[in-house]
Design a protein around this motif. Structure first.
Motif, short mmCIF file in Angstrom:
data_model
loop_
_atom_site.label_atom_id
_atom_site.label_comp_id
_atom_site.label_asym_id
_atom_site.label_seq_id
_atom_site.Cartn_x
_atom_site.Cartn_y
_atom_site.Cartn_z
N ALA B 78 2.87 -5.56 9.93
CA ALA B 78 2.76 -6.77 9.14
C ALA B 78 2.88 -6.47 7.65
CB ALA B 78 1.43 -7.46 9.41
N THR B 79 3.69 -7.25 6.96
CA THR B 79 3.65 -7.19 5.51
C THR B 79 2.52 -8.10 5.06
OG1 THR B 79 5.31 -8.96 5.32
CG2 THR B 79 6.09 -6.69 5.27
N GLY B 80 1.72 -7.61 4.18
CA GLY B 80 0.56 -8.41 3.77
C GLY B 80 0.26 -8.24 2.28
N ILE B 81 1.15 -8.79 1.48
CA ILE B 81 2.31 -9.60 1.81
C ILE B 81 3.52 -9.08 1.00
CG2 ILE B 81 1.10 -11.71 2.40
CD1 ILE B 81 2.41 -11.26 -1.06
N VAL B 82 4.72 -9.58 1.32
CA VAL B 82 5.88 -9.39 0.46
C VAL B 82 5.92 -10.53 -0.54
CG1 VAL B 82 8.39 -9.63 0.44
CG2 VAL B 82 7.32 -8.05 2.03
N ILE B 83 6.18 -10.20 -1.79
CA ILE B 83 6.25 -11.23 -2.83
C ILE B 83 7.66 -11.81 -2.79
CG2 ILE B 83 5.91 -11.74 -5.27
CD1 ILE B 83 4.22 -9.10 -5.34
N LEU B 84 7.79 -12.90 -2.05
CA LEU B 84 9.11 -13.40 -1.69
C LEU B 84 10.00 -13.77 -2.88
CD1 LEU B 84 11.15 -14.12 0.45
CD2 LEU B 84 9.95 -16.28 0.82
N VAL B 90 18.73 -12.87 0.93
CA VAL B 90 19.74 -12.40 1.87
C VAL B 90 19.48 -10.94 2.24
CG1 VAL B 90 22.21 -12.07 2.26
CG2 VAL B 90 21.41 -14.05 0.95
N VAL B 91 19.14 -10.15 1.23
CA VAL B 91 18.84 -8.74 1.48
C VAL B 91 17.54 -8.60 2.26
CG1 VAL B 91 18.38 -6.51 0.40
CG2 VAL B 91 20.10 -8.03 -0.58
N LEU B 92 16.53 -9.38 1.90
CA LEU B 92 15.26 -9.31 2.62
C LEU B 92 15.42 -9.73 4.08
CD1 LEU B 92 12.23 -8.76 2.67
CD2 LEU B 92 11.84 -11.11 1.89
N ALA B 93 16.25 -10.75 4.32
CA ALA B 93 16.50 -11.16 5.71
C ALA B 93 17.09 -10.01 6.51
CB ALA B 93 17.43 -12.37 5.74
#
Lengths: 80, 199
Positions: B78-84, B90-93
């Motif tokens: 789990a990412t807790g959290i990624v700073i979206l 697109v790269v994160l997806a």
């Protein structure tokens, strides 16, 4: 967070649920929190009563941090 | 009550052996997840809102969880959290799909809108509109993961006529929204499987 903060957040989420539709395919919202400080059985009970589904204790940033956090968490939830 | 362990990518655990050992220990103990947080950079000097010193090590959460995945077999990552809004959606997806595939479908993607303006500035991200950016990026990533012909036209992300494989193994990827603000609560209720409170 503390159990009191967790309860406040659960209330905030419940209030949001009254304003925002939740798609059925998402199911029930799963609540996870990182407890502040060392997790104890009393704290674990308070978090559970506040509506928390998952406790995510912080591993102290030291070589033995994970082992201590894991052991404390297992003891804390043993009675739940 | 389920159990997770955070932060397996920070401090003393930001070393390869320590991270792997922590993930394996959590899995052996029956924990359902290991969690990794994110700070791409930290304000120097430390500001009151920052929970960490600028010199504190923090591995990239997706890379750290990929390392954890390689040393475990069942525990969720789990990412807790990624700073979206600091990320390119697109790269994160692509990165999230990659981790989900490589781990055999064990990713739980926790996201947040962020709160440290110096971090946004260093990345070149939009701090003032980070909430709106977060909502758009969630939609943009969803079309890349789930739509037959991905396309998105927004203020902060705009693409069409492209595709991205592999898709995530999990359909859908469990999404967790972090944060104690009213927008975070709204976002969690309206589009996430879970909510995460830290700090």
């Amino acid at each position: 967070v503390t159990p009191q903060q967790a309860a406040a957040s659960v209330a905030g989420l419940a209030a949001a649920a009254g304003r925002v539709p939740r798609p059925g395919e998402l199911g029930d919202l799963e609540i996870s929190v990182t407890p502040r400080g060392r997790l104890t059985p009393e704290l674990a009970t308070e978090f559970a009563q506040a509506g928390v589904h998952r406790l995510v204790p912080l591993a102290r940033p030291a070589p033995d941090g994970p082992a201590q956090a894991i052991e404390a968490a297992l003891v804390a939830i043993a009675g739940l | 009550v389920l159990l997770g362990l955070v932060h397996v990518n920070m401090g003393a655990l930001s070393q390869p052996g320590a991270l792997a050992q922590a993930a394996r220990a959590a899995e052996a103990a029956g924990f359902d997840s290991v969690w990794a947080g994110e700070h791409v950079v930290l304000p120097d000097p430390q500001v009151p809102a920052s929970p960490m010193r600028p010199q504190d090590p923090a591995l990239d959460p997706l890379l750290a969880l990929t390392w954890a995945a390689a040393h475990t077999t069942t525990i969720a990552l789990a990412t807790g959290i990624v700073i979206l809004p600091q990320r390119n959606p697109v790269v994160l997806a692509k990165q999230a799909a990659t981790l989900d595939v490589l781990s055999g479908g064990r990713l739980m993607l926790g996201i947040g809108a962020g709160y440290l303006e110096p971090e946004f500035g260093a990345v070149g991200a939009n701090f003032a509109e980070r909430g709106a950016v977060t909502d758009e990026y969630l939609d943009a990533m969803a079309t890349l993961w789930y739509d037959e012909h991905p396309a998105y036209h927004g203020r902060f992300a705009d693409f069409a006529g492209i595709d991205a494989y592999p898709r995530p193994l999990q359909q859908p990827i469990p999404l967790i929204v972090g944060g104690h603000s009213a927008p975070a609560y709204r976002r969690a209720v309206g589009r996430a499987h879970g909510w995460y409170g830290f700090g």
